[in-house]
Design an enzyme around this catalytic site. Structure first.
Site, PDB file in Angstrom:
ATOM      1  N   ASP A  17       9.669   5.046   8.401  1.00 20.68           N
ATOM      2  CA  ASP A  17      10.499   5.735   7.395  1.00 20.68           C
ATOM      3  C   ASP A  17      10.074   7.165   7.038  1.00 20.68           C
ATOM      4  O   ASP A  17       8.888   7.411   6.817  1.00 20.68           O
ATOM      5  CB  ASP A  17      10.460   4.966   6.065  1.00 20.68           C
ATOM      6  CG  ASP A  17      10.561   3.473   6.241  1.00 20.68           C
ATOM      7  OD1 ASP A  17      10.821   3.009   7.349  1.00 20.68           O
ATOM      8  OD2 ASP A  17      10.368   2.782   5.234  1.00 20.68           O
TER       9      ASP A  17
HETATM   10  C1  FRU Z   1      11.409   0.005   5.885  1.00 13.82           C
HETATM   11  C2  FRU Z   1      10.075  -0.542   5.392  1.00 13.82           C
HETATM   12  C3  FRU Z   1       9.901  -0.344   3.906  1.00 13.82           C
HETATM   13  C4  FRU Z   1       8.413  -0.347   3.752  1.00 13.82           C
HETATM   14  C5  FRU Z   1       7.965   0.328   5.015  1.00 13.82           C
HETATM   15  C6  FRU Z   1       6.677  -0.203   5.573  1.00 13.82           C
HETATM   16  O1  FRU Z   1      11.401   0.306   7.235  1.00 13.82           O
HETATM   17  O2  FRU Z   1       9.945  -1.913   5.741  1.00 13.82           O
HETATM   18  O3  FRU Z   1      10.545  -1.297   3.099  1.00 13.82           O
HETATM   19  O4  FRU Z   1       7.988   0.343   2.618  1.00 13.82           O
HETATM   20  O5  FRU Z   1       8.987   0.155   5.964  1.00 13.82           O
HETATM   21  O6  FRU Z   1       6.268   0.536   6.682  1.00 13.82           O
END
Ligand code: FRU
Length: 481
Positions: A62
Site C-alpha cells: 500500500d
Molecule cells: C492492505 C493491507 C492493510 C494493512 C497492510 C499490511 O493491503 O492488508 O490493511 O495495513 O496491507 O501490509
C-alpha cells in the site's frame, strides 16, 4: 513518596522510549542495507517499471501517508526490506518536488521487537499538526493505532512514547482494526478506521480528537458488503464526499453527503476496472493547488525471484464532474517525462482488418488515441504486440462494453451524448498498463512480456471500419532523475 514514585516512573518511560528509539535507528540501518544489497539484482530486471514508483528492491504494497510539506511531496509505502514477498512490514519513503520524479529516502519506520508494533508497522496516513509532520499508523499484534513525529523535515521519525493512541476497537467481534485515515476540520481531527464486524460486514469507524493522541469514538461512518474494509479513504470532492474501501477485492467507492457525522451514501462502484491485483489499498493527498490526487498499489506477482515485487499507480487526479460522477485522469504534469514523439492521424482500419503502426516500437510509452467509432462493432488496439507470436495485450470496445486482455476484465461503458470519440489514454511501463477512458474510467493491468519482441502496437476493427483520428505516442523517461 508519591513524587519519588512518579520520578522513577518517568525515568523508566524515558529510558524505555530512548531504548526503543535507538533500537529503531539500528534496525532501520540494517533494513536499508538489505534493500541496497538486493537493488543490484532488482535494477537489472528489464520488466522493472521506469516511470511507476516502485521500491529500489524488494516488496512493496500500500501507498501510505502521501503528504505535501515544505515544498516537497512525500510518499511512504508498505515495504518488506528483506525480501520480494510480503513480511516485516515497514514504511519505505520517497520524496518529490512535483509527484512526477522521485528520489528514494531511507526507510522511515520499522517494527520494534517486543513493542506495540512488533509484528508490523501497517498502513496509515501523515498529517501536519501545527507544523509537525505526524504519521498515524497501525501497530500489530494486536492491531492498535500509533503515532510517530518528525522534527527534521520528515527525514527521521520518533515513535510517540504514549503509543498506542487507540488500544482497542470500540465494539466487540471485529474482523480487523487498522489503516487510519485522518483529516482536519477547524480545530478537530477526524479519523476513519478500517474494520468489519462479524455477521454485519465491512465497516469504517469514525473518531475525533483535538490533539491526535486522545481519540473519541463517534460512530461507524458506513457498514456494508464484505467482511472487512481495509484502507478507507474519506474526503470531500466538490459538494460531495467520497468513501473508498478495499474489501479484499476490487476497491469500491461511493459518493454521498456527510453531515453531523453521518454519511448518506450513493451507489458503490469499482474505482478501477481491473482486478484487485491491478489496483488496491489507495491513499491520497491534497496537492499545492488543491487537487485531490490518489495512488493505489499495483500487485500481481510475476517478478518474485527478481528481487522486486509490485509498484504504485501513477498519480490520478480525482474530480467531481458536472453530472456528479467521478472524473479520473492521470496527473497532467506526467507530460514532463515525455521523450521522442510519434504521431499518426486519420488511420482508417477496414472491416475485420488489423494495422501494425510503422516506426514505433517500445515497451515504456504514453499513448493517446482518439477513435471515431463510426459503425464499428468492435475496435481497439493491442499493445506490447509481437508479430512473431501474434500476441499482445488487448484493449477493446464494442459500443457497450470495454474488454481488456482477452476477457481478463470487462466493464459496461457507453459514450455520452456529448462525447464524439472514444479516448484511450494509455501508459505502458514494461510490466504494467494503465488505461484511462474518456476521463471517467480507468483500468490497471499487469503483464509480463519477457519475450523481447513484444514492442509493437496493432490496431484492429471488426465488422465495420473505424477511424483512429489521432494517435500520439511518446517514449517515456525514468522518474528517478
Ligand atoms: C492492505 C493491507 C492493510 C494493512 C497492510 C499490511 O493491503 O492488508 O490493511 O495495513 O496491507 O501490509
Amino acid at each position: 513518596m508519591r513524587i519519588l514514585f512518579f520520578l522513577v516512573l518517568s525515568l523508566a518511560v524515558l529510558s524505555f522510549s530512548q531504548t526503543l528509539d535507538s533500537i529503531h535507528k539500528e534496525l532501520l540501518v540494517k533494513a536499508d542495507a538489505s534493500v541496497e544489497q538486493a537493488a543490484v539484482k532488482a535494477q537489472q530486471d528489464p520488466l522493472k517499471p521506469l516511470f511507476h514508483l516502485a521500491t529500489k528492491a524488494n516488496w512493496i504494497n500500500d501507498p501510505n501517508g502521501p503528504v505535501y510539506f515544505n515544498g516537497e511531496y512525500h510518499m511512504f509505502f508498505q515495504h518488506n526490506p528483506y525480501g520480494d514477498k510480503w513480511g516485516n512490514m515497514s514504511w519505505g519513503h520517497a520524496v518529490s518536488k512535483d509527484m512526477v520524479t522521485w528520489q528514494h529516502l531511507p526507510i522511515a519506520l520499522t517494527p520494534n521487537p517486543g513493542s506495540y508494533d512488533k509484528d508490523g508497522v501497517f498502513s496509515g496516513c501523515c498529517v501536519i499538526d501545527k507544523g509537525v509532520p505526524t504519521i498515524i499508523y497501525t501497530g500489530v499484534n494486536p492491531e492498535v493505532q500509533c503515532i510517530a513525529r518528525s522534527y527534521d523535515n520528515m527525514r527521521t521519525w520518533e515513535k510517540y512514547e504514549g503509543n498506542p493512541v487507540i488500544a482497542k476497537p470500540p465494539v466487540e467481534n471485529v474482523t480487523g482494526f487498522r489503516d487510519p485515515f485522518v483529516w482536519q476540520d477547524g480545530n478537530e481531527w477526524y479519523m476513519v478506521l478500517g474494520s468489519g464486524i462479524k455477521d454485519v460486514g465491512g465497516t469504517a469507524f469514525l473518531y475525533k480528537s483535538t490533539n491526535l493522541t486522545d481519540w473519541e469514538y463517534i460512530n461507524p461512518i458506513s457498514t456494508g458488503f464484505g467482511s472487512m474494509w481495509e484502507c478507507p479513504n474519506f474526503f470531500p470532492l466538490g459538494e460531495k464526499w467520497l468513501l473508498a474501501v478495499s474489501p479484499y477485492g476490487k476497491v469500491q467507492y461511493t459518493l454521498g453527503d456527510f453531515k453531523d457525522n453521518k454519511f448518506n451514501h450513493g451507489l458503490w462502484k469499482p474505482m478501477d476496472l481491473g482486478e484487485r491485483s491491478g489496483f488496491y489499498a489507495p491513499n491520497c493527498l491534497v496537492d499545492e493547488q488543491g487537487r485531490r490526487i490518489i495512488w493505489g498499489w499495483i500487485t500481481g506477482g510475476g517478478t518474485e525471484g527478481y528481487s522486486w515485487n509490485g509498484m504504485l499507480t501513477l498519480p490520478r487526479v480525482l474530480t467531481l464532474r458536472d453530472d456528479q460522477t467521478l472524473g479520473i485522469e492521470p496527473l497532467p504534469e506526467l507530460s514532463k517525462l515525455r521523450g521522442k514523439h510519434y504521431q499518426y492521424s486519420d488511420v482508417a482500419v477496414g472491416s475485420d482488418d488489423v494495422f501494425v503502426l510503422p516506426d514505433f516500437s517500445g515497451n515504456s510509452f504514453e499513448l493517446i488515441a482518439d477513435i471515431d467509432l463510426g459503425t464499428a462493432r468492435q475496435t481497439g488496439l493491442d499493445v506490447l504486440y509481437s508479430k512473431e507470436t501474434e500476441s499482445g495485450t488487448r484493449i477493446e470496445f464494442d459500443n457497450i462494453q470495454l474488454f481488456f486482455n482477452a476477457g481478463e476484465a470487462s466493464a459496461p461503458f457507453q459514450l455520452l451524448p456529448d462525447e464524439k470519440t472514444l479516448r484511450l489514454h494509455i501508459f505502458v511501463d514494461r510490466s504494467v498498463i494503465e488505461c484511462y477512458i474518456n476521463g471517467r474510467e480507468c483500468i490497471t493491468i499487469r503483464t509480463f512480456p519477457r519475450n523481447k519482441d513484444m514492442q509493437k502496437i496493432r490496431l484492429f476493427s471488426k465488422k465495420h471500419k473505424s477511424i483512429f483520428k489521432t494517435i500520439d505516442i511518446w517514449e517515456m523517461n525514468s522518474i528517478y532523475q
